[in-house]
Enzyme design. Structure first.
Site, PDB file in Angstrom:
ATOM      1  N   LYS A 256       0.837  -1.215   0.000  1.00 57.05           N
ATOM      2  CA  LYS A 256       0.000   0.000   0.000  1.00 57.05           C
ATOM      3  C   LYS A 256       0.869   1.260   0.000  1.00 57.05           C
ATOM      4  O   LYS A 256       0.661   2.171  -0.807  1.00 57.05           O
ATOM      5  CB  LYS A 256      -0.919   0.021   1.235  1.00 57.05           C
ATOM      6  CG  LYS A 256      -1.846  -1.178   1.348  1.00 57.05           C
ATOM      7  CD  LYS A 256      -2.746  -1.095   2.576  1.00 57.05           C
ATOM      8  CE  LYS A 256      -2.039  -1.148   3.905  1.00 57.05           C
ATOM      9  NZ  LYS A 256      -1.354  -2.434   4.191  1.00 57.05           N
TER      10      LYS A 256
ATOM     11  N   ARG B 142      -9.969   0.508   8.421  1.00 56.48           N
ATOM     12  CA  ARG B 142      -9.600  -0.859   8.763  1.00 56.48           C
ATOM     13  C   ARG B 142     -10.735  -1.572   9.478  1.00 56.48           C
ATOM     14  O   ARG B 142     -10.620  -2.771   9.750  1.00 56.48           O
ATOM     15  CB  ARG B 142      -8.381  -0.846   9.688  1.00 56.48           C
ATOM     16  CG  ARG B 142      -7.073  -1.031   8.979  1.00 56.48           C
ATOM     17  CD  ARG B 142      -6.033  -1.317  10.043  1.00 56.48           C
ATOM     18  NE  ARG B 142      -4.809  -1.799   9.490  1.00 56.48           N
ATOM     19  CZ  ARG B 142      -3.833  -1.011   9.039  1.00 56.48           C
ATOM     20  NH1 ARG B 142      -3.980   0.274   9.010  1.00 56.48           N
ATOM     21  NH2 ARG B 142      -2.726  -1.541   8.590  1.00 56.48           N
TER      22      ARG B 142
ATOM     23  N   ARG C  98      11.984  -5.169   5.293  1.00 58.51           N
ATOM     24  CA  ARG C  98      11.705  -3.762   4.930  1.00 58.51           C
ATOM     25  C   ARG C  98      12.616  -2.792   5.683  1.00 58.51           C
ATOM     26  O   ARG C  98      12.895  -2.978   6.860  1.00 58.51           O
ATOM     27  CB  ARG C  98      10.242  -3.431   5.256  1.00 58.51           C
ATOM     28  CG  ARG C  98       9.920  -1.948   5.070  1.00 58.51           C
ATOM     29  CD  ARG C  98       8.442  -1.697   5.043  1.00 58.51           C
ATOM     30  NE  ARG C  98       7.762  -2.120   6.249  1.00 58.51           N
ATOM     31  CZ  ARG C  98       6.443  -2.060   6.408  1.00 58.51           C
ATOM     32  NH1 ARG C  98       5.679  -1.596   5.439  1.00 58.51           N
ATOM     33  NH2 ARG C  98       5.892  -2.467   7.529  1.00 58.51           N
TER      34      ARG C  98
ATOM     35  N   ARG D  20      10.998  -0.714  11.170  1.00 56.65           N
ATOM     36  CA  ARG D  20       9.854  -0.482  12.049  1.00 56.65           C
ATOM     37  C   ARG D  20       9.844  -1.497  13.187  1.00 56.65           C
ATOM     38  O   ARG D  20      10.067  -2.678  12.964  1.00 56.65           O
ATOM     39  CB  ARG D  20       8.545  -0.567  11.252  1.00 56.65           C
ATOM     40  CG  ARG D  20       8.142   0.777  10.681  1.00 56.65           C
ATOM     41  CD  ARG D  20       7.021   0.689   9.677  1.00 56.65           C
ATOM     42  NE  ARG D  20       5.836  -0.039  10.108  1.00 56.65           N
ATOM     43  CZ  ARG D  20       4.749  -0.151   9.367  1.00 56.65           C
ATOM     44  NH1 ARG D  20       4.688   0.436   8.175  1.00 56.65           N
ATOM     45  NH2 ARG D  20       3.711  -0.825   9.798  1.00 56.65           N
TER      46      ARG D  20
ATOM     47  N   ARG E 100      -0.141  -8.875  13.554  1.00 56.73           N
ATOM     48  CA  ARG E 100      -0.747  -7.923  12.613  1.00 56.73           C
ATOM     49  C   ARG E 100      -1.518  -8.656  11.519  1.00 56.73           C
ATOM     50  O   ARG E 100      -2.630  -8.272  11.165  1.00 56.73           O
ATOM     51  CB  ARG E 100       0.338  -7.041  11.981  1.00 56.73           C
ATOM     52  CG  ARG E 100       0.823  -5.958  12.925  1.00 56.73           C
ATOM     53  CD  ARG E 100       2.143  -5.371  12.491  1.00 56.73           C
ATOM     54  NE  ARG E 100       2.087  -4.755  11.180  1.00 56.73           N
ATOM     55  CZ  ARG E 100       3.157  -4.566  10.403  1.00 56.73           C
ATOM     56  NH1 ARG E 100       4.353  -4.943  10.812  1.00 56.73           N
ATOM     57  NH2 ARG E 100       3.015  -3.989   9.238  1.00 56.73           N
TER      58      ARG E 100
HETATM   59  P1  AP5 Z   1       4.820  -1.566   1.899  1.00 59.05           P
HETATM   60  O1  AP5 Z   1       4.486  -0.779   0.692  1.00 59.05           O
HETATM   61  O2  AP5 Z   1       5.530  -0.883   3.010  1.00 59.05           O
HETATM   62  O3  AP5 Z   1       3.501  -2.344   2.439  1.00 59.05           O
HETATM   63  P2  AP5 Z   1       2.223  -1.808   3.190  1.00 59.05           P
HETATM   64  O4  AP5 Z   1       1.037  -2.458   2.577  1.00 59.05           O
HETATM   65  O5  AP5 Z   1       2.219  -0.322   3.265  1.00 59.05           O
HETATM   66  O6  AP5 Z   1       2.474  -2.479   4.605  1.00 59.05           O
HETATM   67  P3  AP5 Z   1       2.392  -1.858   6.066  1.00 59.05           P
HETATM   68  O7  AP5 Z   1       3.182  -2.767   6.962  1.00 59.05           O
HETATM   69  O8  AP5 Z   1       2.735  -0.413   6.094  1.00 59.05           O
HETATM   70  O9  AP5 Z   1       0.878  -2.040   6.357  1.00 59.05           O
HETATM   71  P4  AP5 Z   1       0.188  -2.062   7.711  1.00 59.05           P
HETATM   72  O10 AP5 Z   1      -1.191  -2.012   7.255  1.00 59.05           O
HETATM   73  O11 AP5 Z   1       0.509  -3.186   8.598  1.00 59.05           O
HETATM   74  O12 AP5 Z   1       0.857  -0.826   8.495  1.00 59.05           O
HETATM   75  P5  AP5 Z   1       0.359   0.644   8.765  1.00 59.05           P
HETATM   76  O13 AP5 Z   1       1.523   1.526   8.799  1.00 59.05           O
HETATM   77  O14 AP5 Z   1      -0.767   0.984   7.902  1.00 59.05           O
HETATM   78  O15 AP5 Z   1       5.688  -2.831   1.417  1.00 59.05           O
HETATM   79  C1  AP5 Z   1       6.177  -3.774   2.364  1.00 59.05           C
HETATM   80  C2  AP5 Z   1       7.566  -4.285   1.919  1.00 59.05           C
HETATM   81  O16 AP5 Z   1       7.409  -5.020   0.706  1.00 59.05           O
HETATM   82  C3  AP5 Z   1       8.590  -3.172   1.621  1.00 59.05           C
HETATM   83  O17 AP5 Z   1       9.865  -3.624   2.008  1.00 59.05           O
HETATM   84  C4  AP5 Z   1       8.543  -3.048   0.085  1.00 59.05           C
HETATM   85  O18 AP5 Z   1       9.777  -2.616  -0.448  1.00 59.05           O
HETATM   86  C5  AP5 Z   1       8.210  -4.468  -0.329  1.00 59.05           C
HETATM   87  N1  AP5 Z   1       7.413  -4.539  -1.558  1.00 59.05           N
HETATM   88  C6  AP5 Z   1       6.387  -3.700  -1.934  1.00 59.05           C
HETATM   89  N2  AP5 Z   1       5.882  -4.087  -3.122  1.00 59.05           N
HETATM   90  C7  AP5 Z   1       6.576  -5.208  -3.492  1.00 59.05           C
HETATM   91  C8  AP5 Z   1       6.513  -6.067  -4.639  1.00 59.05           C
HETATM   92  N3  AP5 Z   1       5.617  -5.864  -5.636  1.00 59.05           N
HETATM   93  N4  AP5 Z   1       7.364  -7.110  -4.691  1.00 59.05           N
HETATM   94  C9  AP5 Z   1       8.278  -7.326  -3.694  1.00 59.05           C
HETATM   95  N5  AP5 Z   1       8.391  -6.541  -2.589  1.00 59.05           N
HETATM   96  C10 AP5 Z   1       7.547  -5.487  -2.506  1.00 59.05           C
HETATM   97  O19 AP5 Z   1      -0.205   0.491  10.248  1.00 59.05           O
HETATM   98  C11 AP5 Z   1       0.672   0.236  11.319  1.00 59.05           C
HETATM   99  C12 AP5 Z   1      -0.096   0.163  12.626  1.00 59.05           C
HETATM  100  O20 AP5 Z   1      -0.753   1.411  12.877  1.00 59.05           O
HETATM  101  C13 AP5 Z   1      -1.210  -0.877  12.689  1.00 59.05           C
HETATM  102  O21 AP5 Z   1      -0.739  -2.143  13.038  1.00 59.05           O
HETATM  103  C14 AP5 Z   1      -2.118  -0.271  13.777  1.00 59.05           C
HETATM  104  O22 AP5 Z   1      -1.570  -0.474  15.053  1.00 59.05           O
HETATM  105  C15 AP5 Z   1      -2.027   1.215  13.472  1.00 59.05           C
HETATM  106  N6  AP5 Z   1      -3.057   1.658  12.512  1.00 59.05           N
HETATM  107  C16 AP5 Z   1      -2.836   2.212  11.275  1.00 59.05           C
HETATM  108  N7  AP5 Z   1      -3.999   2.500  10.667  1.00 59.05           N
HETATM  109  C17 AP5 Z   1      -4.987   2.111  11.539  1.00 59.05           C
HETATM  110  C18 AP5 Z   1      -6.410   2.121  11.474  1.00 59.05           C
HETATM  111  N8  AP5 Z   1      -7.061   2.600  10.383  1.00 59.05           N
HETATM  112  N9  AP5 Z   1      -7.092   1.635  12.536  1.00 59.05           N
HETATM  113  C19 AP5 Z   1      -6.466   1.178  13.630  1.00 59.05           C
HETATM  114  N10 AP5 Z   1      -5.122   1.125  13.752  1.00 59.05           N
HETATM  115  C20 AP5 Z   1      -4.380   1.579  12.714  1.00 59.05           C
HETATM  116 MG    MG Z   2       2.426   1.094   4.832  1.00 63.09          MG
END
Ligand code: AP5
Ligand code: MG
Ligand code: ZN
Length: 222
Positions: free
Chosen positions: A13, A88, A127, A160, A171
């Site tokens: 994402k 979410r 990552r 992270r 997660r």
């Molecule tokens: P990346 O693009 O970073 O993936 P992502 O989908 O953004 O993954 P996140 O870990 O950021 O998602 P998340 O939903 O767990 O975390 P968030 O920060 O939203 O890619 C991942 C890796 O893969 C990278 O190394 C990249 O280089 C690689 N990659 C990408 N594309 C690729 C490809 N095509 N092929 C190979 N490799 C590839 O949330 C974190 C925390 O915040 C949550 O756990 C929760 O505690 C809180 N939070 C956030 N939003 C909410 C909400 N709405 N409600 C409640 N709590 C929330």
């Molecule tokens: Mg992300």
């Protein structure tokens, strides 16, 4: 245009939102990035969010919804948004619909980036992030040119705290059911657009752009 990027942790994402938002002139809003910024600043919101994030659990709806609604009400969000990691939960999705309706706009499309779960652990544990400009790397699939340094701004890269294998498992477990429920919610609204998230990041971008073209066509703009 208002778009949502839906997908499990590690689906890509953040990687895709950075590229697409710039290309389409949309404001990229990641609730995870907002929480991490607040935690780095040591605000009350940041401290509260950190308690949940460090365990891989969702931050409570009331905190998350208020923060997001406040962000989308600002002038720089008026031209269009690309939401990453929000909503979410169903209450978050409902609150978003009500708020956008009040501003005379709506969600136009939900791009559901799908990646088999066995690939996600390796994506997350390898990552590296730039704490300064937000660029995202992977030690195997998209390494920086100079080890440990951001290509774009030269800052030292960090990992992270919630990318440790134990926390990644929590997660994924937490998000699996919610992601399916949200997919159903937007399917019923006729807005869900599944996209294959495997392969090179550039291939995924192409697939997403094809879907976004169809969203624009449906809005009478293409
Ligand atoms: P990346 O693009 O970073 O993936 P992502 O989908 O953004 O993954 P996140 O870990 O950021 O998602 P998340 O939903 O767990 O975390 P968030 O920060 O939203 O890619 C991942 C890796 O893969 C990278 O190394 C990249 O280089 C690689 N990659 C990408 N594309 C690729 C490809 N095509 N092929 C190979 N490799 C590839 O949330 C974190 C925390 O915040 C949550 O756990 C929760 O505690 C809180 N939070 C956030 N939003 C909410 C909400 N709405 N409600 C409640 N709590 C929330
Ligand atoms: Mg992300
Ligand atoms: Zn950087």
């Amino acid at each position: 245009m208002q778009l949502i990027l839906l997908g499990l942790p590690g689906a890509g994402k953040g990687t895709q939102a950075a590229l697409l938002a710039q290309r389409l002139g949309l404001l990229h809003i990641s609730t995870g990035d907002l929480f991490r910024a607040a935690a780095a600043e040591g605000t009350d919101l940041g401290k509260r969010a950190q308690e949940y994030m460090s365990k891989g659990e969702l931050v409570p709806d009331e905190v998350t919804i208020n923060m997001l609604l406040e962000r989308i009400a600002r002038p720089d969000a008026a031209e269009g948004i690309m939401l990453d990691g929000f909503p979410r939960t169903i209450p978050q999705a409902e609150a978003l619909d009500v708020a956008l309706d009040g501003q005379g706009r709506q969600i136009d499309g939900v791009l559901y980036i799908q990646v088999p779960e066995d690939l996600l652990m390796a994506r997350l544990t390898g990552r590296w992030n730039c704490p300064s400009c937000g660029a995202i790397y992977h030690e195997l699939t998209s390494p920086p040119k100079a080890s440990g340094k951001c290509d774009k701004c030269g800052a030292d890269l960090t990992q992270r705290a919630d990318d440790r294998p134990e926390t990644v498992s929590t997660r994924l477990g937490q998000n699996r059911a919610w992601t399916e429920q949200l997919a159903d919610f937007y399917e019923k609204q006729g807005k869900l657009r599944p996209v294959d998230g495997t392969g090179e990041p550039a291939e995924v971008t192409t697939r997403l752009l094809e879907q976004i073209d169809q969203v624009s066509a449906g809005m009478g703009k293409a």
